[in-house]
Design an enzyme around this catalytic site. Structure first.
Site, PDB file in Angstrom:
ATOM      1  N   HIS A 128      89.566 -12.482  42.746  1.00  0.00           N
ATOM      2  CA  HIS A 128      90.542 -12.925  41.999  1.00  0.00           C
ATOM      3  C   HIS A 128      91.547 -13.902  42.911  1.00  0.00           C
ATOM      4  CE1 HIS A 128      93.759 -10.476  43.731  1.00  0.00           C
ATOM      5  NE2 HIS A 128      93.184  -9.440  43.640  1.00  0.00           N
ATOM      6  N   CYS A 132      89.964  -5.446  46.394  1.00  0.00           N
ATOM      7  CA  CYS A 132      89.586  -6.557  45.706  1.00  0.00           C
ATOM      8  C   CYS A 132      89.116  -7.684  46.704  1.00  0.00           C
ATOM      9  CB  CYS A 132      90.614  -7.051  44.745  1.00  0.00           C
ATOM     10  SG  CYS A 132      90.817  -6.327  43.280  1.00  0.00           S
TER      11      CYS A 132
END
Length: 410
Positions: free
Chosen positions: A97, A110
């Site tokens: 992301h 992440c």
């Protein structure tokens, strides 16, 4: 599998200036270099700096695929933190992301992408795109081996290849197996006859070692076959199954030892049932995040680890029976306890020796299973070879996810 188009890039962190994808893309993340690289075959089409998990929140290494895409998403774990252009890799919370890139690992696990690039990558990919995360960078290469699958035309009558026993994936034991109907080949009416085939979605193939539950399921089936009531073959060693095992051992004078499913017992049972020997491997297939079927395969020299390898089919031509395969071998250090449980005495710690080709040479796939797979093979189909079976990240609505373990640094 992936959208094919050309885009111009103007990001300072992007190495390439244009993208023209002709086949399935592969995305590689290096935690050591804090980089992400997009490959189209052997060609690097894009690269960027990233920020992976900080100490205490390390990004897992392994073989993943994009499970879900959302242009805007808020973290369920970290105070609704914004995660624009989110591409989920696991249901436990790992994703690609947009985020801040401070040139060092800073996320909660992440993979953060720079502004702009996150949007571009989001537009390039579709669900199912493979993402390989490693410590040190790896480069995909062309792999050629006789044991790799090549596409073939569907069978003439359009029927089902139903001679292979269908089994649900082990994690989704409650799901029913799924039959796959193939398109029929039209009657041959001369040299001008044309064949139109709708290509099926890509397959996800996992080749690994059988688990104790797989072995127990076969034991129950074979005990029932030779007249010992072991109950429903569910892979659970309940009192009924254990009683049947003991009765078989007593009748056939199998030497007693500490193991219920000992090697002498298994050898005697398979001989009595008229089957060759206990298979060592399992081949499982998923398509569009759902299990299709499972079949047993054999593994030569089972005392040696297979290693962990990922391969993907490109340039698939069903009529010429051709496919190119590209892949990588990943570092995957097995703990001593895991090696003992799997019966491995030689770990695959040397990637120059334990190559994808070496692993393929040791896997024996039945002809009927191969035929079934090759009628369904399409561009973007992939093979994962590893030793440890289904991990906890593989479940409902996923491809086969393999989390690898790095060798401890001295």
């Amino acid at each position: 599998m992936f959208q094919r188009f050309a885009l111009a890039f103007s990001f300072s962190l992007l190495a390439s200036t244009a993208l023209a994808a002709d086949g399935p893309l592969q995305i590689f993340v290096s935690k050591a270099d804090q980089t992400l690289t997009v490959y189209d075959g052997d060609t690097v089409v894009a690269t960027t700096k990233v920020s992976t998990g900080k100490p205490g929140h390390t990004t897992p290494s392994g073989i993943f695929s994009i499970l879900e895409k959302r242009k805007y998403h808020e973290s369920n774990l970290y105070s609704n933190a914004p995660m624009p252009f989110m591409q989920r890799l696991t249901w436990s919370g790992i994703a690609l992301h947009e985020g801040k890139i401070p040139n060092y690992p800073a996320s909660h696990g992440c993979v953060r992408l720079p502004n702009g690039f996150a949007k571009t990558l989001f537009q390039m990919t579709e669900r199912g795109a493979h993402v390989i995360i490693t410590d040190d960078p790896v480069v995909p290469r062309q792999v050629t081996h006789a044991n790799l699958f090549t596409p073939r035309l569907p069978i003439d009558d359009g029927g089902l290849l139903s001679d292979v026993e269908l089994r649900p994936g082990r994690v989704e034991a409650a799901l029913k197996p799924v039959e796959v109907a193939m398109n029929a080949v039209p009657p041959r009416s001369g040299a001008e006859a044309k064949l139109t085939i709708e290509e099926p979605p890509p397959l996800r193939i996992l080749i690994t070692r059988r688990t104790q539950r797989d072995v127990a399921t076969d034991v129950q089936r074979l005990l029932n076959k030779v007249g010992f009531d072991a109950g429903v073959p569910d892979g659970l060693l309940g009192t009924r199954t254990i009683a049947a095992v003991r009765a078989f051992k007593e009748k056939h004078a199998v030497e007693k030892d500490g193991e219920i499913l000992s090697k002498p017992f298994l050898a005697a049972l398979y001989t009595e049932a008229g089957e060759d020997h206990p298979p060592m491997g399992q081949l499982m297939i998923r398509q569009k995040f759902q299990p299709l079927f499972s079949a047993t395969v054999d593994i030569k020299e089972p005392e040696k680890a297979l290693g962990t390898h990922f391969l993907e089919a490109t340039d698939v031509d069903r009529f010429k029976r051709k496919a190119e395969w590209r892949g990588v071998t990943l570092d995957d250090h097995l703990a001593a306890a895991t090696q003992k449980r799997l019966g491995i005495s030689t770990p695959a710690d040397d990637r120059d020796v334990f190559t994808a080709e070496a692993a393929l040479s040791r896997i024996v796939i039945p002809d009927d299973v191969r035929a079934r797979i090759e009628t369904m093979l399409s561009e973007g189909s992939s093979i994962t070879i590893q030793d440890t079976g289904l991990g906890p990240e593989t479940g409902d609505g996923t491809d086969f996810i393999t989390v690898t373990r790095s060798k401890p640094r001295v």
